[in-house]
Motif scaffolding. Structure first.
Motif, PDB file in Angstrom:
ATOM      1  N   ALA A   1       9.479   5.091 -16.150  1.00  0.00           N
ATOM      2  CA  ALA A   1      11.040   4.104 -15.403  1.00  0.00           C
ATOM      3  C   ALA A   1      10.062   4.141 -14.017  1.00  0.00           C
ATOM      4  O   ALA A   1      10.043   4.828 -13.043  1.00  0.00           O
ATOM      5  CB  ALA A   1      11.880   4.836 -15.150  1.00  0.00           C
ATOM      6  N   PHE A   2      10.098   2.898 -13.473  1.00  0.00           N
ATOM      7  CA  PHE A   2       9.471   2.853 -11.495  1.00  0.00           C
ATOM      8  C   PHE A   2      10.451   1.707 -11.655  1.00  0.00           C
ATOM      9  O   PHE A   2      10.780   0.715 -12.083  1.00  0.00           O
ATOM     10  CB  PHE A   2       8.189   2.454 -11.553  1.00  0.00           C
ATOM     11  CG  PHE A   2       7.610   1.664 -12.177  1.00  0.00           C
ATOM     12  CD1 PHE A   2       6.802   0.038 -12.117  1.00  0.00           C
ATOM     13  CD2 PHE A   2       6.812   2.169 -13.641  1.00  0.00           C
ATOM     14  CE1 PHE A   2       6.237  -0.267 -12.438  1.00  0.00           C
ATOM     15  CE2 PHE A   2       6.408   1.639 -13.994  1.00  0.00           C
ATOM     16  CZ  PHE A   2       6.402   0.104 -13.891  1.00  0.00           C
ATOM     17  N   ARG A   3      10.650   1.327  -9.651  1.00  0.00           N
ATOM     18  CA  ARG A   3      11.498   0.123  -9.516  1.00  0.00           C
ATOM     19  C   ARG A   3      10.316  -0.989  -9.698  1.00  0.00           C
ATOM     20  O   ARG A   3       8.744  -0.567  -9.946  1.00  0.00           O
ATOM     21  CB  ARG A   3      11.127   0.632  -7.917  1.00  0.00           C
ATOM     22  CG  ARG A   3      12.611   0.964  -7.037  1.00  0.00           C
ATOM     23  CD  ARG A   3      12.760   1.526  -6.072  1.00  0.00           C
ATOM     24  NE  ARG A   3      11.042   1.687  -5.310  1.00  0.00           N
ATOM     25  CZ  ARG A   3      10.189   1.653  -4.572  1.00  0.00           C
ATOM     26  NH1 ARG A   3      11.274   1.305  -3.213  1.00  0.00           N
ATOM     27  NH2 ARG A   3       8.960   2.503  -4.591  1.00  0.00           N
TER      28      ARG A   3
ATOM     29  N   GLY B   1       4.711   9.960  -7.141  1.00  0.00           N
ATOM     30  CA  GLY B   1       5.683  10.481  -7.825  1.00  0.00           C
ATOM     31  C   GLY B   1       5.011  10.507  -9.175  1.00  0.00           C
ATOM     32  O   GLY B   1       6.010  11.622  -9.901  1.00  0.00           O
ATOM     33  N   VAL B   2       4.253   9.912  -9.978  1.00  0.00           N
ATOM     34  CA  VAL B   2       3.412  10.120 -11.657  1.00  0.00           C
ATOM     35  C   VAL B   2       2.508  11.711 -10.811  1.00  0.00           C
ATOM     36  O   VAL B   2       2.890  13.089 -11.957  1.00  0.00           O
ATOM     37  CB  VAL B   2       2.365   9.288 -11.507  1.00  0.00           C
ATOM     38  CG1 VAL B   2       1.269  10.074 -12.763  1.00  0.00           C
ATOM     39  CG2 VAL B   2       2.960   8.040 -11.775  1.00  0.00           C
ATOM     40  N   GLU B   3       2.307  11.743  -9.889  1.00  0.00           N
ATOM     41  CA  GLU B   3       1.632  13.968  -9.631  1.00  0.00           C
ATOM     42  C   GLU B   3       3.126  14.825  -9.364  1.00  0.00           C
ATOM     43  O   GLU B   3       3.347  15.807  -9.889  1.00  0.00           O
ATOM     44  CB  GLU B   3       1.031  13.778  -8.597  1.00  0.00           C
ATOM     45  CG  GLU B   3      -0.173  13.305  -8.673  1.00  0.00           C
ATOM     46  CD  GLU B   3      -1.260  12.753  -6.974  1.00  0.00           C
ATOM     47  OE1 GLU B   3      -2.517  12.432  -7.301  1.00  0.00           O
ATOM     48  OE2 GLU B   3      -0.626  13.147  -5.985  1.00  0.00           O
ATOM     49  N   THR B   4       4.472  14.447  -8.920  1.00  0.00           N
ATOM     50  CA  THR B   4       4.973  15.281  -9.192  1.00  0.00           C
ATOM     51  C   THR B   4       6.092  14.870 -10.446  1.00  0.00           C
ATOM     52  O   THR B   4       7.253  15.925 -10.488  1.00  0.00           O
ATOM     53  CB  THR B   4       6.421  15.159  -7.489  1.00  0.00           C
ATOM     54  OG1 THR B   4       6.290  12.729  -8.431  1.00  0.00           O
ATOM     55  CG2 THR B   4       5.310  14.858  -6.566  1.00  0.00           C
ATOM     56  N   GLY B   5       6.156  14.245 -11.426  1.00  0.00           N
ATOM     57  CA  GLY B   5       6.813  13.961 -12.368  1.00  0.00           C
ATOM     58  C   GLY B   5       7.981  13.226 -12.116  1.00  0.00           C
ATOM     59  O   GLY B   5       8.467  13.211 -13.220  1.00  0.00           O
ATOM     60  N   GLU B   6       8.343  12.499 -11.399  1.00  0.00           N
ATOM     61  CA  GLU B   6       9.523  11.683 -10.755  1.00  0.00           C
ATOM     62  C   GLU B   6       9.538  10.258 -11.543  1.00  0.00           C
ATOM     63  O   GLU B   6      10.196   9.978 -11.944  1.00  0.00           O
ATOM     64  CB  GLU B   6       9.063  11.144  -9.345  1.00  0.00           C
ATOM     65  CG  GLU B   6      10.687  10.494  -8.721  1.00  0.00           C
ATOM     66  CD  GLU B   6      10.128  10.208  -7.403  1.00  0.00           C
ATOM     67  OE1 GLU B   6      11.154   9.290  -7.333  1.00  0.00           O
ATOM     68  OE2 GLU B   6       9.850  10.779  -6.515  1.00  0.00           O
TER      69      GLU B   6
ATOM     70  N   ALA C   1       0.886  -1.340  -0.292  1.00  0.00           N
ATOM     71  CA  ALA C   1      -0.078   0.184   0.113  1.00  0.00           C
ATOM     72  C   ALA C   1       0.709   1.161  -0.264  1.00  0.00           C
ATOM     73  O   ALA C   1       0.368   2.396  -1.010  1.00  0.00           O
ATOM     74  CB  ALA C   1      -1.115  -0.019   0.450  1.00  0.00           C
ATOM     75  N   ALA C   2       2.020   0.926   0.801  1.00  0.00           N
ATOM     76  CA  ALA C   2       2.368   2.615   0.877  1.00  0.00           C
ATOM     77  C   ALA C   2       3.642   2.933  -0.737  1.00  0.00           C
ATOM     78  O   ALA C   2       3.752   3.347  -1.242  1.00  0.00           O
ATOM     79  CB  ALA C   2       3.961   2.069   2.104  1.00  0.00           C
ATOM     80  N   ARG C   3       3.926   1.189  -1.433  1.00  0.00           N
ATOM     81  CA  ARG C   3       5.142   1.609  -2.520  1.00  0.00           C
ATOM     82  C   ARG C   3       3.511   2.278  -3.757  1.00  0.00           C
ATOM     83  O   ARG C   3       4.172   3.160  -4.282  1.00  0.00           O
ATOM     84  CB  ARG C   3       4.960   0.203  -2.761  1.00  0.00           C
ATOM     85  CG  ARG C   3       5.361   0.213  -4.854  1.00  0.00           C
ATOM     86  CD  ARG C   3       6.325   0.618  -4.646  1.00  0.00           C
ATOM     87  NE  ARG C   3       7.122   0.920  -5.796  1.00  0.00           N
ATOM     88  CZ  ARG C   3       7.798   0.002  -6.420  1.00  0.00           C
ATOM     89  NH1 ARG C   3       8.140  -1.182  -6.411  1.00  0.00           N
ATOM     90  NH2 ARG C   3       7.799   0.125  -7.922  1.00  0.00           N
TER      91      ARG C   3
END
Length: 163
Positions: A157-159, A144-149, A135-137
């Motif tokens: 790209a994501f873990r 991360g999507v919202e911030t543009g990361e 849930a935390a992930r």
């Protein structure tokens, strides 16, 4: 007794089956005459456990549409067991990452958060899932999507995820 409906609006039955729509690698519908590029097993013929195992492997393989479909079937099969909301959340996890790879930031964040909410309601260890960490992930990736990361698209790209 009413006659069975026919045509495109008819309900599939033993005498009238809905044809499988050709799909691309991300599960998007292709024209009816196109060659399908997404091969999936018959999830309805599989047990809940088999669907869960298949979904977990699809997740490892980054086939998020396959994971979504397998867990969606497990969700329907598990109605009344107490695990249905967990499987629904896992299905939403798959759909969230499908939207991410399709470039749909809103759909990705919405489904990731819905998945996090459902998965997070279960105690860690349910069906062997570290529900709190998952849930935390999901929340982290939505943020991360919202911030543009994390940039939505086929090369997002994501873990790697594991359940």
């Amino acid at each position: 007794m009413p006659q069975e409906a026919t045509g495109k609006t008819g309900v599939p039955s033993e005498t009238r089956q809905k044809p499988e729509r050709p799909r691309d690698e991300l599960g998007r519908p292709l024209p009816w005459d196109a060659e399908t590029r997404l091969r999936l097993p018959n999830f309805d013929a599989m047990s809940i456990e088999e669907n869960d195992r298949a979904a977990r492997q699809f997740l490892v393989d980054r086939n998020f549409f396959g994971a979504h479909e397998a867990w969606e079937t497990a969700w329907k099969q598990s109605k009344g067991t107490g695990d249905e909301e967990l499987f629904k959340g896992l299905s939403q996890l798959g759909a969230g990452y499908v939207h991410l790879l399709r470039g749909n930031a809103h759909g990705a964040t919405t489904l990731m958060r819905r998945a996090a909410s459902r998965v997070g309601r279960y105690p860690t260890g349910t069906l062997g899932v570290d529900t709190a960490a998952l849930a935390a992930r999901l929340e982290d990736d939505a943020r991360g999507v919202e911030t543009g990361e994390i940039v939505p698209g086929p090369d997002a790209a994501f873990r790697p995820l594991a359940v």
